[in-house]
Write a protein that holds these residues in place. Structure first.
Motif, PDB file in Angstrom:
ATOM      1  N   THR A 181     -10.849   9.240   0.184  1.00 49.34           N
ATOM      2  CA  THR A 181     -10.728   7.781   0.224  1.00 49.34           C
ATOM      3  C   THR A 181     -10.335   7.321   1.618  1.00 49.34           C
ATOM      4  O   THR A 181     -10.910   6.362   2.158  1.00 49.34           O
ATOM      5  CB  THR A 181      -9.678   7.305  -0.808  1.00 49.34           C
ATOM      6  N   LEU A 182      -9.381   8.002   2.219  1.00 49.17           N
ATOM      7  CA  LEU A 182      -8.956   7.668   3.572  1.00 49.17           C
ATOM      8  C   LEU A 182     -10.077   7.903   4.570  1.00 49.17           C
ATOM      9  O   LEU A 182     -10.323   7.064   5.452  1.00 49.17           O
ATOM     10  CB  LEU A 182      -7.725   8.491   3.946  1.00 49.17           C
ATOM     11  N   SER A 231       0.828  -1.206   0.000  1.00 49.18           N
ATOM     12  CA  SER A 231       0.000   0.000   0.000  1.00 49.18           C
ATOM     13  C   SER A 231       0.862   1.256   0.000  1.00 49.18           C
ATOM     14  O   SER A 231       0.566   2.226  -0.707  1.00 49.18           O
ATOM     15  CB  SER A 231      -0.918   0.008   1.214  1.00 49.18           C
ATOM     16  N   GLY A 256     -13.290   7.863   3.973  1.00 49.92           N
ATOM     17  CA  GLY A 256     -14.291   6.820   3.747  1.00 49.92           C
ATOM     18  C   GLY A 256     -13.909   5.501   4.395  1.00 49.92           C
ATOM     19  O   GLY A 256     -14.751   4.810   4.979  1.00 49.92           O
ATOM     20  N   TYR A 257     -12.644   5.156   4.317  1.00 54.72           N
ATOM     21  CA  TYR A 257     -12.165   3.929   4.954  1.00 54.72           C
ATOM     22  C   TYR A 257     -12.333   4.008   6.473  1.00 54.72           C
ATOM     23  O   TYR A 257     -12.848   3.078   7.102  1.00 54.72           O
ATOM     24  CB  TYR A 257     -10.695   3.702   4.588  1.00 54.72           C
ATOM     25  N   VAL A 258     -11.927   5.139   7.049  1.00 55.01           N
ATOM     26  CA  VAL A 258     -12.052   5.317   8.502  1.00 55.01           C
ATOM     27  C   VAL A 258     -13.514   5.299   8.922  1.00 55.01           C
ATOM     28  O   VAL A 258     -13.868   4.706   9.948  1.00 55.01           O
ATOM     29  CB  VAL A 258     -11.347   6.620   8.941  1.00 55.01           C
ATOM     30  N   HIS A 306      -9.426  -5.963   9.544  1.00 58.62           N
ATOM     31  CA  HIS A 306      -8.113  -5.864   8.931  1.00 58.62           C
ATOM     32  C   HIS A 306      -7.550  -7.276   8.814  1.00 58.62           C
ATOM     33  O   HIS A 306      -7.347  -7.942   9.800  1.00 58.62           O
ATOM     34  CB  HIS A 306      -7.161  -5.018   9.779  1.00 58.62           C
ATOM     35  N   GLY A 338     -15.961   3.744   7.408  1.00 62.52           N
ATOM     36  CA  GLY A 338     -16.423   2.359   7.315  1.00 62.52           C
ATOM     37  C   GLY A 338     -16.009   1.536   8.519  1.00 62.52           C
ATOM     38  O   GLY A 338     -16.811   0.757   9.062  1.00 62.52           O
ATOM     39  N   ILE A 339     -14.780   1.707   8.964  1.00 63.12           N
ATOM     40  CA  ILE A 339     -14.304   0.999  10.152  1.00 63.12           C
ATOM     41  C   ILE A 339     -15.085   1.452  11.381  1.00 63.12           C
ATOM     42  O   ILE A 339     -15.478   0.640  12.221  1.00 63.12           O
ATOM     43  CB  ILE A 339     -12.788   1.245  10.358  1.00 63.12           C
ATOM     44  N   SER A 382     -18.636   0.017  11.309  1.00 62.47           N
ATOM     45  CA  SER A 382     -18.570  -1.413  11.624  1.00 62.47           C
ATOM     46  C   SER A 382     -18.327  -1.639  13.110  1.00 62.47           C
ATOM     47  O   SER A 382     -18.915  -2.535  13.720  1.00 62.47           O
ATOM     48  CB  SER A 382     -17.463  -2.080  10.817  1.00 62.47           C
TER      49      SER A 382
END
Length: 106
Positions: A77-78, A47, A80-82, A104, A84-85, A88
């Motif tokens: 993008t970052l 990555s 959005g990832y955070v 992960h 999503g986590i 969840s």
């Protein structure tokens, strides 16, 4: 045998430190030598390499203007990832207390 490995490590660090301070173009940092062999770095290496390649390509082809124009996309993008986590985690905490789910897969 341990002293041999210690000596090799010391010599490698000394050489990389010397090269880092002597030549501005030297790409390797001595800290990378010490952290490059731990599991999280090995898991994230691709990555990081991919991000570096994208940054280099943007800078070479479009210059600093393209790099600055692309920053919101990558920050989004970052984020959005955070998010999503985070979502969840909240769902796991409310509906699956004590169980959770692996997010992960390193």
């Amino acid at each position: 045998e341990k002293a041999l490995f210690l000596g090799i490590g010391m010599a490698a660090m000394a050489l990389m430190t010397f090269l880092r301070y002597r030549f501005l173009w030297w790409p390797l940092h001595p800290v990378g030598f010490t952290t490059g062999f731990i599991w999280p770095m090995r898991a994230a290496a691709f990555s990081l390499f991919l991000a570096w390649c994208i940054k280099l390509t943007l800078l070479k082809l479009g210059g600093i203007r393209a790099y600055k124009a692309a920053r919101p996309f990558f920050l989004g993008t970052l984020l959005g990832y955070v998010m999503g986590i985070t979502v969840s985690f909240v769902i796991d905490a409310i509906w699956f207390p004590g169980q959770g789910h692996g997010l992960h897969h390193w």
